[in-house]
Design an enzyme around this catalytic site. Structure first.
Site, PDB file in Angstrom:
ATOM      1  N   PRO A   9      57.335  33.793  29.370  1.00  0.00           N
ATOM      2  CG  PRO A   9      56.865  32.755  27.361  1.00  0.00           C
ATOM      3  CD  PRO A   9      56.312  32.967  28.722  1.00  0.00           C
ATOM      4  CG  ASN A  10      61.379  35.405  25.576  1.00  0.00           C
ATOM      5  OD1 ASN A  10      62.512  34.951  25.712  1.00  0.00           O
ATOM      6  ND2 ASN A  10      60.488  34.864  24.776  1.00  0.00           N
ATOM      7  NE  ARG A  17      60.828  40.248  24.856  1.00  0.00           N
ATOM      8  CZ  ARG A  17      59.585  39.744  24.944  1.00  0.00           C
ATOM      9  NH1 ARG A  17      58.935  39.728  26.112  1.00  0.00           N
ATOM     10  NH2 ARG A  17      59.013  39.246  23.896  1.00  0.00           N
ATOM     11  CE1 TYR A  22      56.674  43.332  24.492  1.00  0.00           C
ATOM     12  CE2 TYR A  22      58.765  42.794  23.435  1.00  0.00           C
ATOM     13  CZ  TYR A  22      57.396  42.630  23.543  1.00  0.00           C
ATOM     14  OH  TYR A  22      56.738  41.762  22.703  1.00  0.00           O
ATOM     15  CG  ASN A  74      53.032  40.051  30.101  1.00  0.00           C
ATOM     16  OD1 ASN A  74      52.705  39.308  29.173  1.00  0.00           O
ATOM     17  ND2 ASN A  74      53.722  41.177  29.919  1.00  0.00           N
ATOM     18  CB  ALA A  77      55.014  34.080  23.094  1.00  0.00           C
ATOM     19  CD  GLU A  98      45.138  39.047  28.211  1.00  0.00           C
ATOM     20  OE1 GLU A  98      43.903  39.218  28.296  1.00  0.00           O
ATOM     21  OE2 GLU A  98      45.709  38.692  27.166  1.00  0.00           O
ATOM     22  CG  HIS A 100      49.422  41.624  26.763  1.00  0.00           C
ATOM     23  ND1 HIS A 100      50.187  40.477  26.740  1.00  0.00           N
ATOM     24  CD2 HIS A 100      48.132  41.231  26.818  1.00  0.00           C
ATOM     25  CE1 HIS A 100      49.383  39.433  26.759  1.00  0.00           C
ATOM     26  NE2 HIS A 100      48.131  39.859  26.819  1.00  0.00           N
ATOM     27  NE  ARG A 107      54.097  43.803  19.082  1.00  0.00           N
ATOM     28  CZ  ARG A 107      54.919  43.112  19.878  1.00  0.00           C
ATOM     29  NH1 ARG A 107      54.675  43.055  21.175  1.00  0.00           N
ATOM     30  NH2 ARG A 107      55.968  42.500  19.376  1.00  0.00           N
TER      31      ARG A 107
HETATM   32  C1  DQA Z   1      53.685  40.762  25.591  1.00  0.00           C
HETATM   33  C2  DQA Z   1      53.100  40.672  24.177  1.00  0.00           C
HETATM   34  C3  DQA Z   1      53.269  39.276  23.614  1.00  0.00           C
HETATM   35  O1  DQA Z   1      52.726  39.215  22.311  1.00  0.00           O
HETATM   36  C4  DQA Z   1      54.743  38.916  23.535  1.00  0.00           C
HETATM   37  O2  DQA Z   1      54.900  37.610  23.059  1.00  0.00           O
HETATM   38  C5  DQA Z   1      55.440  39.111  24.843  1.00  0.00           C
HETATM   39  C6  DQA Z   1      55.128  40.310  25.619  1.00  0.00           C
HETATM   40  C7  DQA Z   1      53.632  42.186  26.153  1.00  0.00           C
HETATM   41  O3  DQA Z   1      53.857  42.333  27.339  1.00  0.00           O
HETATM   42  O4  DQA Z   1      53.383  43.142  25.402  1.00  0.00           O
HETATM   43  O5  DQA Z   1      56.312  38.343  25.209  1.00  0.00           O
HETATM   44  O6  DQA Z   1      52.914  39.932  26.446  1.00  0.00           O
END
Ligand code: DQA
Length: 146
Positions: A9-10, A17, A22, A74, A77, A98, A100, A107
């Site tokens: 998501p996102n 964003r 990011y 990735n 959340a 994984e 990020h 964080r």
């Molecule tokens: C993320 C870190 C997550 O905590 C966050 O919810 C994201 C992006 C990152 O790429 O740093 O959506 O996965």
């Protein structure tokens, strides 16, 4: 070699964003970056992004049934909430990295749990979009085996 590159998501909102966390580059830019690298090293990437947990589970299962060699994910959340994604990756037994973009360990407290990590051969955080390229190298070189 075929690798599934899955974003949760996102992540389609990259560049829009929270650019301080990011970066300013878009999701399309990320795909171009990965596509170029994969072309250079002879990897076939299969891209997927969804804001929906079940759709991500479906795609992880597809990776297995379509004979993928590994997964870069990735989960956004869902990293911090989803046992379903953990179970999906575990079910496939595929090597999964994984990624990020941000340095999640520095964080909020609620970002300190990663369910999916238990099923992953490696985790990359805080390297921006380059983290995805590093994840691909890990899978291609099988460096998690050493
Ligand atoms: C993320 C870190 C997550 O905590 C966050 O919810 C994201 C992006 C990152 O790429 O740093 O959506 O996965």
């Amino acid at each position: 070699m075929k690798l599934y590159i899955i974003n949760g998501p996102n992540l389609n909102m990259l560049g829009i964003r929270e650019p301080d966390k990011y970066g300013k580059q878009s999701y399309d830019y990320l795909l171009t970056l990965i596509r170029d690298k994969c072309e250079r090293i002879g990897v076939t990437p299969v891209f997927f992004q969804s804001n929906h947990e079940g759709a991500l589970v479906d795609k992880i299962q597809e990776a297995y049934f379509e004979g993928a060699d590994g997964i870069v994910i990735n989960p956004g959340a869902y990293t911090h909430t989803s046992i379903a994604l953990l179970d999906a990756v575990s079910a496939t037994s595929l090597p999964c990295v994984e990624v990020h973009i941000s340095r999640v360990e520095e964080r909020e407290d609620f970002r300190q749990i990663s369910y999916i990590r238990r099923a992953c051969v490696a985790t990359i955080t805080g390297k921006g979009l380059d983290g995805y390229l590093e994840a691909i190298d890990i899978l291609v070189n099988k460096s998690y085996e050493s």
